[in-house]
Design a protein around this motif. Sequence first.
Motif, PDB file in Angstrom:
ATOM      1  N   ILE A   2      90.956   7.224  61.420  1.00 23.71           N
ATOM      2  CA  ILE A   2      90.268   6.937  62.210  1.00 23.71           C
ATOM      3  C   ILE A   2      90.217   7.295  64.037  1.00 23.71           C
ATOM      4  CG2 ILE A   2      89.131   4.493  63.640  1.00 23.71           C
ATOM      5  CD1 ILE A   2      90.068   2.841  61.241  1.00 23.71           C
ATOM      6  N   ASN A   6      85.589   8.153  67.164  1.00 26.97           N
ATOM      7  CA  ASN A   6      84.937   7.653  66.434  1.00 26.97           C
ATOM      8  C   ASN A   6      83.993   6.106  66.383  1.00 26.97           C
ATOM      9  OD1 ASN A   6      83.570   9.904  65.918  1.00 26.97           O
ATOM     10  ND2 ASN A   6      85.610  10.399  64.233  1.00 26.97           N
ATOM     11  N   LEU A   7      85.925   5.294  66.928  1.00 29.35           N
ATOM     12  CA  LEU A   7      85.641   4.277  66.103  1.00 29.35           C
ATOM     13  C   LEU A   7      84.901   3.317  67.504  1.00 29.35           C
ATOM     14  CD1 LEU A   7      87.140   1.625  65.164  1.00 29.35           C
ATOM     15  CD2 LEU A   7      89.186   1.355  67.169  1.00 29.35           C
TER      16      LEU A   7
ATOM     17  N   LEU B  41      83.281  12.495  59.594  1.00 27.65           N
ATOM     18  CA  LEU B  41      84.111  11.087  59.517  1.00 27.65           C
ATOM     19  C   LEU B  41      84.459  11.057  58.265  1.00 27.65           C
ATOM     20  CD1 LEU B  41      81.437  11.083  61.801  1.00 27.65           C
ATOM     21  CD2 LEU B  41      81.111   8.451  60.887  1.00 27.65           C
ATOM     22  N   GLU B  45      85.862   5.874  58.127  1.00 25.65           N
ATOM     23  CA  GLU B  45      85.338   5.682  59.753  1.00 25.65           C
ATOM     24  C   GLU B  45      83.354   5.013  58.962  1.00 25.65           C
ATOM     25  OE1 GLU B  45      86.848   8.359  62.797  1.00 25.65           O
ATOM     26  OE2 GLU B  45      85.934   8.992  61.171  1.00 25.65           O
TER      27      GLU B  45
END
Lengths: 99, 234
Positions: A2, A6-7, B41, B45
């Motif tokens: 992660i 992006n999170l 991703l 995610e």
Amino acid sequence: MIETANLLGILGMALATLACRAGGYFLFRALRPSPFLRAMLGYVPGALFIGYVVPALAAGGLKEWLGAAATLVAMRLSGNVAVGIAAGTAAAWAVWLVR
Amino acid sequence: MHARHFTSAALARGARRSLAIALGLAPFGLVVGVLAAGKGLSLVETGLMSGLVFAGASQILALDLWTHPVPILTVTFAAFAVNLRMALMGPALAAWLEKLSGWRLWGNLFLLVDHGFALAIAEGRKGERDGGFLFGVGLVLWVAWLACSLLGHVLGTVLRPPRGHPLFFAALAAFVSLLVPLWRGRHDALPWLAAAGVALPVARLAPHGAWHVVAAALAGGLVGAWRERRQGRA
């Protein structure tokens, strides 16, 4: 697995979407809607889906038009959403294979 | 205390009724997974996005805008613009929601999604009012959505259906199918025409986001309510 950015992007999307889902309902409860607004909400569901479908079909071609027609006919005859989707997708696929 | 407003029997009923729609949504979910994989991703995610956002059109638009690093405010606003239509769904389901509280209310609000909403409105007109039904519908669609986008991510590198592939039509076919039970009779014709007449130019002027859906819902609602008021006076 992660990435921080992006999170944060995903969390931003999630919060914005929850605000839409819950916000309309709580606003409606707080404002005590008039009869006019209540009548309006009765027409919202159908109009909302028309708003989806019509521009998508206008932007599409023969594949989408025949697919939509097959979906409507199958749906009228069967009353079953799965049958409607299957018939429409099959018709769209047939057009795609022929062309 | 929730016994009559939220039953497990209705939850099971809703779950069963939504299976067909979940199947129709599967290609849509696969596309989201494939797109996410293409934008780099990770599987985790992708699962987080589908599980927390749970709104396909906004996910596709956001993934289209996804770069490295991701423009956080841009994707947040994209989600807001595309999902603003959902603000109109909660009020339309007020009869189902207003007797619920706690997780039953918030769970139903969180799981609110187009196809489930349309199914609930159609069933509500036949007398269904049990919050459990709504929850069962949403839960099945959520699980299917999560599973399909994860599967799409895994298949992303192997299976790449081209953009115009007829499989993608299944998502539109699901919306077209749902229009049939939403049609109540001839009094819907004028509002639906108004919705179409507004949606077309707005979709052309603002192709990103889902403003045309919001505009169509408002136009159809206004025309319908305005005519009802006029007839009430006459």
